[in-house]
Design a protein around this motif. Structure first.
Motif, short mmCIF file in Angstrom:
data_model
loop_
_atom_site.label_atom_id
_atom_site.label_comp_id
_atom_site.label_asym_id
_atom_site.label_seq_id
_atom_site.Cartn_x
_atom_site.Cartn_y
_atom_site.Cartn_z
N GLU A 276 39.46 62.70 43.26
CA GLU A 276 40.22 63.93 43.03
C GLU A 276 40.70 64.48 44.37
O GLU A 276 39.99 64.44 45.37
CB GLU A 276 39.34 64.97 42.33
N PRO A 277 41.94 65.02 44.41
CA PRO A 277 42.47 65.56 45.67
C PRO A 277 41.58 66.65 46.29
O PRO A 277 41.46 66.73 47.51
CB PRO A 277 43.84 66.14 45.26
N GLY A 278 40.97 67.45 45.45
CA GLY A 278 40.12 68.51 45.97
C GLY A 278 38.93 67.98 46.74
O GLY A 278 38.55 68.52 47.79
N LEU A 279 38.32 66.91 46.23
CA LEU A 279 37.19 66.31 46.94
C LEU A 279 37.64 65.69 48.25
O LEU A 279 36.96 65.79 49.27
CB LEU A 279 36.54 65.25 46.05
N ILE A 280 38.80 65.06 48.25
CA ILE A 280 39.34 64.47 49.48
C ILE A 280 39.56 65.57 50.52
O ILE A 280 39.24 65.42 51.70
CB ILE A 280 40.67 63.74 49.20
N ALA A 281 40.13 66.70 50.09
CA ALA A 281 40.41 67.79 51.02
C ALA A 281 39.13 68.31 51.66
O ALA A 281 39.08 68.56 52.87
CB ALA A 281 41.13 68.92 50.28
N ARG A 282 38.10 68.48 50.85
CA ARG A 282 36.84 69.01 51.38
C ARG A 282 36.27 68.08 52.45
O ARG A 282 35.77 68.53 53.48
CB ARG A 282 35.83 69.18 50.26
N ILE A 283 36.34 66.78 52.20
CA ILE A 283 35.79 65.83 53.16
C ILE A 283 36.68 65.73 54.40
O ILE A 283 36.20 65.72 55.53
CB ILE A 283 35.63 64.44 52.51
N ASP A 284 37.99 65.69 54.19
CA ASP A 284 38.91 65.54 55.32
C ASP A 284 38.80 66.71 56.31
O ASP A 284 38.78 66.51 57.52
CB ASP A 284 40.35 65.43 54.82
N VAL A 285 38.76 67.92 55.78
CA VAL A 285 38.74 69.07 56.70
C VAL A 285 37.43 69.12 57.46
O VAL A 285 37.39 69.49 58.64
CB VAL A 285 39.02 70.38 55.93
#
Length: 971
Positions: free
Chosen positions: A523-532
């Motif tokens: 999910e994009p939201g999970l990716i965002a949390r990890i990336d930031v």
């Protein structure tokens, strides 16, 4: 019948000690006194007497108490105390000293929330500071007494406030008086630690001795101690254990059973008092309740299940009573001295003492207790969908009493997350820990989500070590037991805790695990949390410039993913990081990221992120142009919103600006205020920066000893291991060395700052790399125009502070190559850039004049006169002397500076009038003869005649009379 003593018995020493502390508080020598003792020992009575004494002396008295109702309600005791302020003489919210703290106080007291923005939260320390400021204001002219009863029942935030006040009341007009029971609990830890630090005094109330027990009983009955019937005296001294509450309860029991009756002015026994003493007065309370009838007993039993304090609507809903009938039962309980209206919350009642509720519960069968709790939880849930405010915690306690641990765990988790969102991190950690314990053996995904929130609360409460320890023991949380979403969220949280605590290896391991769990279609939201999180890890792990490229890639991906997933706060985090990285390429690009961050924050009503973006845009604007409009807007918004932490960050920027503007008194006052506040608030980064700014203020005045002291403090605070480190060499040490005319030392310090920034991405651009260092290199012929052009093309060269020195660098190089007119024009450009920075500008003139003299261009004599005049005035003798030396080298006659030179008007100083000549001129006003002047100044008449002749020549006046008139006009 409940009996009371009209006087306080056996506590003279304790009352005297508190009285002394009250007197000291009225004299602005605040203190804290913890009153310890078992239930019923008389703590409340002692504090009540102290409150009456304080009120008689005109002091403001505020009082609140801890609560044992289910899970802790953050700040309950503090809020209750503040609610009593209108009764104590008014609410001073318009006082300017409270201006930055109004929103924080508004969070504690709903009626004060007009200044607070919805959805904002303050740390416990900020709220504690707000309470401290409020006590200082309300007690300013007459002193203030803050009473916190039953601290052992208080929530973690109230304890944090009490601890903070104990550490900071020493110079305030307030006394904190807190009561608590002894034992192994958090309140006991707080009181013991404060006493060890000598921040508080502990008073332990012991059981009354025999004589005092008799005196107390006699006072209750209105007789002399000697008139107390012997059997009554024997029973009380034997069975009451010296506890005043027990004395009064046992007497009341004797009176209720008419074993003790009044006989005229005396008392007599109608039967033997008996030997059966109710355990903790359980029997007495039960008998009293039984006498009120079965319906009232049912109300009391339900109330006991609800807690020591209980809401009337829950009783009404469960028992189906109309208001008239319910209040009839409550009045019966009040008349029986079992209940009291809760003074803090309308439509709530409370048991007069916790022992009464315990006694009622003791006689209630477990099954009936669970049934009542279940019915109450259902009724409250139906009446309050979503269980807003404190209802979530309240119902969680009822579900637990009813035996539904899973439902209780979910409710406690929700309550913990709400507490976390409002900044009540300690209460959040307590609630989430209990939720995590109750969730053992239930749904693994639910427990993982609870654990993730628990780890966040621990980290924000400053317990990162414990967070990692708890996570390490969670062996049940693995790929076999968890779904992807809670598993990734858990490891993303661990990685973020690693970021804020500098555990780079552990953070990288958590990110690696999270990415492995994501799968092929995350999910994009999970990716965002990890990336930031990973972007912050990469940029802050100290591995050099090349890491910034990867951090930027991840941050950009995080922005995209966060916006797709509807996570605006994550997007703001990433945009802030992108702006920080982009400053190395250009401030226009950095500002573009910040403007987007501002737009996202405004669109989603993220007030704190709006202010943050405005603040960072203001910093960039200030550094580029010297303007401060946006900074002032951000400062005002932070104060209105109650963003205390951000407010001090903004104040720190204003302090460093004041150093650059040579407003050193302003800079030091701001830096000292920020240092004191951020130390109390445990804001390490801003505390370090404030101390470094104080060092810079000293350095820019050539006060080496003061600078070294502050830099030593900066080092002790760990500043040398932060990104502020190059400012020590480039902004402080190098400048101080130049003001001492130690140019080689300045060059060495600038080289140290340059070397640091070669290995680490620069964050601050005031280290001399893009201004002062190239100028000194040009002066010693260690650079050329090509190298200058390369530096001037860097983004940091846009900053006005750097531009002033780069223009002078260009002037030196142009002058040396024979392009004299262009060199002079470059100096003029440098002086225009230096207009806001008088010290730096005059230092630049002193440096560039040296090259101009050597190469024969510009107006070095005027520049040196101007610089000499400035540095003499601001008492930097080394530079002033160097200017005079260069003037003499140029063939200019320069008078020695003497004491009193500053008294000479600027017009006369430009004409070369000396201190002694000015003294002669002043005496000419009253037409004194040469002999009179000689006598007054201890000179020879011939010397006076020479001074007069010199004055006539320098001022252009034809005779002595005109010169005297001219002198009179100057005065």
């Amino acid at each position: 019948m409940r009996v009371f003593s009209p006087v306080l018995v056996g506590r003279d020493d304790e009352l005297e000690l508190i009285g002394d502390r009250l007197a000291a508080a009225r004299d602005r020598r605040g203190d804290t006194v913890f009153v310890l003792g078992d239930a019923g020992i008389g703590k409340t009575r002692l504090v009540g007497e102290s409150a009456q004494h304080a009120a008689e002396k005109g002091m403001v008295v505020l009082r609140g108490r801890g609560s044992a109702v289910g899970p802790a309600v953050p700040f309950r005791a503090v809020t209750e105390a503040l609610l009593s302020l209108p009764r104590a003489g008014g609410i001073p919210l318009d006082d300017p000293d409270l201006a930055p703290y109004r929103p924080a106080l508004g969070r504690l007291v709903p009626d004060w929330r007009e200044h607070a923005a919805p959805g904002t939260g303050e740390s416990v320390i900020v709220l504690a500071e707000a309470v401290l400021r409020l006590l200082a204001v309300v007690g300013r002219d007459r002193g203030c007494l803050l009473i916190l009863d039953d601290l052992h029942d208080a929530d973690a935030e109230t304890l944090a406030v009490a601890e903070y006040l104990a550490d900071n009341l020493a110079d305030q007009p307030a006394l904190l008086l807190a009561t608590l029971q002894p034992g192994s609990h958090a309140a006991g830890d707080v009181s013991r630690a404060a006493v060890v630090r000598r921040a508080a005094t502990a008073v332990t109330l012991r059981p009354l001795g025999t004589e005092h027990v008799r005196a107390l009983a006699a006072a209750c009955l209105g007789i002399e101690a000697g008139a107390l019937p012997g059997p009554v005296s024997d029973r009380l001294t034997r069975d009451a254990d010296g506890i005043p509450f027990m004395v009064e309860e046992l007497l009341g029991d004797l009176l209720d059973r008419r074993v003790l009756v009044r006989d005229g002015s005396a008392w007599r026994l109608t039967a033997a008092p008996g030997n059966d003493v109710p355990s903790n007065v359980t029997r007495g309370v039960a008998q009293r309740a039984t006498g009120l009838g079965p319906e009232t007993q049912e109300v009391l039993h339900l109330a006991a299940v609800l807690g020591r304090q209980f809401p009337l609507e829950a009783v009404r809903a469960v028992l189906g009573l109309d208001e008239r009938v319910l209040f009839g039962h409550l009045r019966a309980g009040v008349d029986a001295q079992l209940l009291v209206p809760d003074p803090a919350v309308p439509d709530w009642y409370a048991f007069r003492h916790s022992l009464i509720a315990d006694a009622l519960l003791a006689v209630l069968p477990a099954a009936e207790r669970a049934s009542l709790a279940r019915r109450a939880a259902d009724a409250i849930s139906a009446a309050h969908p979503g269980l807003p405010d404190d209802w979530c915690q309240f119902v969680a306690g009822l579900r637990l009493t009813a035996g539904d641990a899973h439902a209780a765990a979910l409710l406690l988790a929700e309550a913990g997350r709400r507490a976390l969102a409002t900044g009540a991190t300690a209460s959040a950690a307590t609630l989430l820990e209990r939720s995590y314990e109750l969730a053992d053996g239930t749904c693994a995904d639910d427990r993982a989500r609870i654990l993730e929130s628990f780890l966040q609360a621990l980290a924000e409460a400053g317990q990162a070590d414990r967070a990692f320890s708890v996570a390490a023991r969670a062996t049940w949380a693995n790929v076999a037991t968890l779904s992807a979403e809670p598993h990734v969220a858990l490891h993303a949280r661990l990685a973020w805790v690693a970021v804020v605590t500098g555990r780079w290896a552990e953070g990288a391991a958590s990110v690696k695990t999270a990415r492995a769990v994501l799968g092929s279609a995350p999910e994009p939201g999970l990716i965002a949390r990890i990336d930031v999180v990973e972007a912050h890890l990469i940029l802050n792990d100290g591995l050099g410039h090349d890491r910034a490229v990867e951090a930027e890639r991840l941050a950009r991906h995080a922005v995209t993913s966060a916006m797709e997933a509807g996570l605006p706060e994550v997007a703001c985090q990433a945009l802030q990081l992108l702006a920080m990285i982009a400053r190395q390429r250009g401030f226009d690009e950095a500002d573009a990221h910040l403007r987007r961050m501002l737009a996202v924050a405004e669109q989603h009503d993220l007030r704190m992120w709006q202010i943050n973006a405005l603040f960072r845009l203001g910093v960039n604007e200030s550094m580029r142009t010297g303007e401060q409009v946006r900074l002032e807007q951000a400062q005002q918004a932070a104060r209105q919103t109650g963003a205390i932490m951000l407010g001090y960050s903004i104040d720190a920027v204003f302090a460093i600006r004041a150093v650059m503007h040579a407003e050193f008194d302003v800079a030091r006052a701001l830096a000292d205020r920020c240092a004191a506040a951020t130390a109390r608030l445990r804001n390490a980064d801003d505390h370090q920066f404030a101390v470094l700014t104080a060092a810079a203020a000293a350095a820019h005045q050539a006060r080496r000893q003061e600078m070294e002291f502050m830099l030593g403090e900066f080092g002790r605070l760990g500043g040398a291991r932060t990104q502020q480190a190059p400012l020590v060499s480039g902004f402080c040490q190098a400048t101080c060395a130049l003001l001492e005319e130690d140019r080689q030392r300045a060059i060495d310090e600038l080289d140290l700052a340059w070397a640091w920034e070669e290995d680490n991405p620069p964050v601050f651009f005031l280290t001399g790399r893009y201004g002062l260092r190239p100028l000194l290199a040009a002066l010693r012929s260690a650079t050329d125009l090509a190298e200058y052009e390369a530096v001037a093309g860097d983004a940091a060269a846009e900053l006005r502070w750097n531009r002033q020195f780069l223009h002078l660098t260009q002037a030196v190089l142009l002058g040396r190559s024979g392009r004299h007119d262009a060199a002079a024009s470059a100096v003029a450009e440098g002086m225009r850039a230096a207009a806001p920075y008088p010290m730096a500008g005059h230092l630049g003139l002193r440096l560039v004049a040296e090259a101009a003299l050597a190469d024969g261009w510009g107006d070095p004599v005027t520049w040196l006169h101007t610089a000499e005049e400035y540095f003499h005035k601001v008492d930097v003798p080394a530079v002033a002397a160097a200017c005079r030396g260069l003037l003499r080298k140029a063939g200019i006659t320069v008078a020695q500076r003497r004491t009193g030179h500053d008294r000479i008007p600027a017009e006369l100083r430009k004409q070369g009038v000396t201190v002694r000549e000015y003294q002669v001129l002043e005496l000419l006003i009253d037409r004194h003869t040469n002999h009179d002047i000689a006598h007054r100044l201890h000179l020879s008449p011939r010397t006076v005649e020479k001074h007069v002749a010199s004055l006539l020549a320098k001022t252009g006046h034809p005779n002595r009379v005109d010169l005297a008139l001219y002198a009179a006009d100057l005065h």
